[in-house]
Each structure stands twice: as structure tokens, then as C-alpha cells.
Write an enzyme that holds these catalytic residues in place. Sequence first.
Site, PDB file in Angstrom:
ATOM      1  N   HIS A 171      10.869   9.197   5.192  1.00 12.29           N
ATOM      2  CA  HIS A 171      11.098   7.882   5.585  1.00 12.29           C
ATOM      3  C   HIS A 171      12.253   7.607   6.485  1.00 12.29           C
ATOM      4  O   HIS A 171      12.021   6.764   7.600  1.00 12.29           O
ATOM      5  CB  HIS A 171      11.423   6.899   4.340  1.00 12.29           C
ATOM      6  CG  HIS A 171      10.301   6.642   3.392  1.00 12.29           C
ATOM      7  ND1 HIS A 171       9.856   5.307   3.241  1.00 12.29           N
ATOM      8  CD2 HIS A 171       9.446   7.289   2.757  1.00 12.29           C
ATOM      9  CE1 HIS A 171       8.875   5.232   2.452  1.00 12.29           C
ATOM     10  NE2 HIS A 171       8.576   6.566   2.082  1.00 12.29           N
TER      11      HIS A 171
ATOM     12  N   ASP B 115      13.507  -0.345   6.249  1.00 16.42           N
ATOM     13  CA  ASP B 115      12.240   0.073   5.877  1.00 16.42           C
ATOM     14  C   ASP B 115      11.573  -0.974   4.863  1.00 16.42           C
ATOM     15  O   ASP B 115      12.259  -1.611   4.197  1.00 16.42           O
ATOM     16  CB  ASP B 115      12.644   1.379   4.930  1.00 16.42           C
ATOM     17  CG  ASP B 115      11.478   2.213   4.438  1.00 16.42           C
ATOM     18  OD1 ASP B 115      10.565   1.722   3.418  1.00 16.42           O
ATOM     19  OD2 ASP B 115      11.460   3.540   4.512  1.00 16.42           O
TER      20      ASP B 115
END
Length: 456
Positions: A17, A114
Site C-alpha cells: 500500500h 490511503d
Amino acid sequence: MVMHSHIGVLAFPFGTHATPLLSLVQKLAASTSGVQFSFFNSSSSNEKIFSTYVSGTFDNIRAYDVWDGTPEVFSGTHFEEVQLFLDASPMNYEKAIEEAEAETGFKISCLLTDAFLWFGCNLAEKRGVPWVAFWTSASCSLSTHLYTDLIQDAVEHKGATAEQKLSFIPGMSVVNFGDVPPEVFHTQNPTSLAVTIYKMVEKLPKSTAVVLNSFEEFDPIIAKDLKSKLQQFLNVGPLILSSPTPPSSVTDQENECISWLERQKDPKSVVYISFGSVAVPPGNELVALAEALETCKLPFLWSLKHQAMKLLPEGFQERTREFGKMVSWAPQLQVLAHSSVGVFVTHCGWNSILESVCNGVPVICRPFFGDQKLNSRMIEDSWKIGLRVKGGVFTKSETINALESILSGESGEAIRKNVNKLKEKAKDAVESWGSSSKNFTTLLEILSGAKGNTRT
């Protein structure tokens, strides 16, 4: 540097990520002036990605460590680690943000997070600043999450079966209910990650923009639908084709892999195998895959952790030494870019799919968790750039069939043409006139409009 904006970047420090988010920040940092980026991430993830992606050349990016929630001595699983991190949030981020504001002397003017970190919406609202969410997977997986309630209703109240198609979701007509990420069914499967993603689904319509490391032409129908549901839906990738690449030293492992590839005689003949940083097939599947490679005598480069290598058939490495190479880590981008590589056997993580497409390499899919099963369905039946392992697990016979189909069959030729068409579309998207470049300009306008030169 005269600061006009201070962007707080909140990373999710698991899997892959954080890496594409840092790539996006580097591209933003290279395209703006007077903007400071404070990158909030766990210390272990920061150490890994900032050493690999040398961002010392960017004096407007500063890394800040946030507590990961784990005790000093921790021997739990990957998923237990994720749980502890989520339990420690958002207090760990708030503490680090306060530190960055005190150090720079400027308040945060925008939060780029994120998308999993749904509380970025609350933190932004509290500060009266924009929230931009970065979705690190494909648009198809984002779509399934945004349609969570309809999917759950179809299963729980209308009796939809695993084999039925998601015909009511634009662009997803080839997808079965059984392909959907398990986190979508958060009421039946209330894991911490499933609950986190559902909270994200509730918050995303409030975001100023949702940004993806993809390009609109990959899934134009899905892109059009998501644009109707979100304030701004911005595909700005593939970032590997457009982000500045900082200089980095070449490791012995990189030299070893590339040198081996250089010695292969035939173009597009090598089988490259890697299942990412988390997933490892069970022992019986590793044996089946090894037996298939040994039987076919295809040249292969296999990236596999040392511990998992112990599960391979006895004497396998010695018997295949003339045509195969085992490594504990491989420089994936350089490997996929090499002309000798003909197919990528992968877990179907989004970053790996993008890297394969950008290098015109077909894939063979063995998904494990999350969105990987959905990605594998799209790969075979929608994008038509690879094959799924029949039955979802490696067997010797089916692995041989998949390898031969890609490398020497007529179906392999069609698949290779499809992946090369997507490769060209990806390259076009990041040209100055391309869709991703235009979306990136919109993102820059959002960030530059977030004036935050209020001193603390």
C-alpha cells in the site's frame, strides 16, 4: 522554500500500500513548488520504502513515524499486526501530525490518505481542509465495495449463488458473486479489515477526490460509473510510467537476476514466479508447481522466501539448475521489463498486474485473499491478458496446461496481443494529452487550492 501548502500524507503500512502512495507523492513533489509533504507511516514501512525509493532528492518530503500498535516483542500473524495497527489509529496519526505541524510551523492544509484510513475524513473535517483518498487497487474492486449493500442484499435476501453474475454493476458482468472480496460481506465476515473498508465506503462520497494508480482506458465502463458516485474520480497512473525515479544503488541480487536473464537465449521464454510480500502457496502447491516446471524444462526465475524453499521437492534446485534459478527476492520491475520474460505467475495483487501490463507480459493467476480472486477473474474474462489456474490451486497437470497455453498456444498469442494493447493505452494515458495526465493536473489544482500557510 517558501511554503504555501502543507499536505499531510497518511499511509497504510501493510502489503504494498505505502509504495504507490510514496510514488504519487514524489510525482506531486516534483510538480509543485511551495508545498511541503509530511509522510506519516509506521517506522518499519518508512525505513523500507524510503531506503528503496531514495527520496533524499525531494527536500519537500519528510517522513514521520507513527506507532504501529505492536508491543516491543511481537510474534503474531500479519493479520493480527493489521488489527493492532487499526486499534492504535487514528490517535497515532494525530500525534504525528501535531509533531509535523510544530516542526514546520504550518498547519496541515490537506490530507491525502490511503483510502482504508477512512478516519482521514473526520480529521480533515475537524481541520476544515480537503480530504483526498488514494485507492491502491483496481477500479473493479473499489466498485464492489461501493456496491456492498446491493451485493449483500442479493445474497442474503434474494438467494444469489456464488456462480451468478454481478450483472447489476456496470462493467462487472463477467464477475461471479463468488469472486467478490470477502470483506464486502462485512456482516457475515466482520473482521477488523472488513469493518474498516465498510466505514471507508460510507466516507468516500464526502472526499474531495478519490485517486487511483490506474488509467481510465483499463475499465472505461467502471470509471464512468464511479465518476457518477464520487465528487472526483481521478485515475492518475500507471505511476511507474510517469513518476520520477530516484537514483538507487544496484544490489548483488539485482545483478544476479538480470545477469541470469541475459544468458537466456530465447525471447519471451522465461517463466517468472512471485507471489508478493505476504502470500505463500501451501506446500502441496509448491510441489505441484515445481514438478510442472521440472517436467516442462522451461527456463524459470522463481522468487520465493528461504523458509518456503524447504517445502520444494528434495533435489529440485540441483536438478533444475541448468534452466532455472531460485532467489529469495527479485527486482520485479527490471525482471518484467526484460525481453526474455514470457509469462508472470502471480498472486494478482494490483501493483503486480500493473507492472505486468506496462511491460506487456501475460499472467497466470493463483489468487489468495482480498481482491486477488476478483482481479484474476477480470484478467481472464474481461481484460483477457492471462489465465487463472483451474480450480484456484496449483496442480501439476493444470499448471503445465496454463504454461503451455501462454507460451506456445494460439490462445497465448491472443492474450499477448491483448496485454500489449493495454500497454500502449497505459503509455498514452500518461502522455501530456492523456487521460491520466489531465487527471493529475486536476489533482494538482485541488492541492494547490488548499492554501494552508497559517502558522501554528
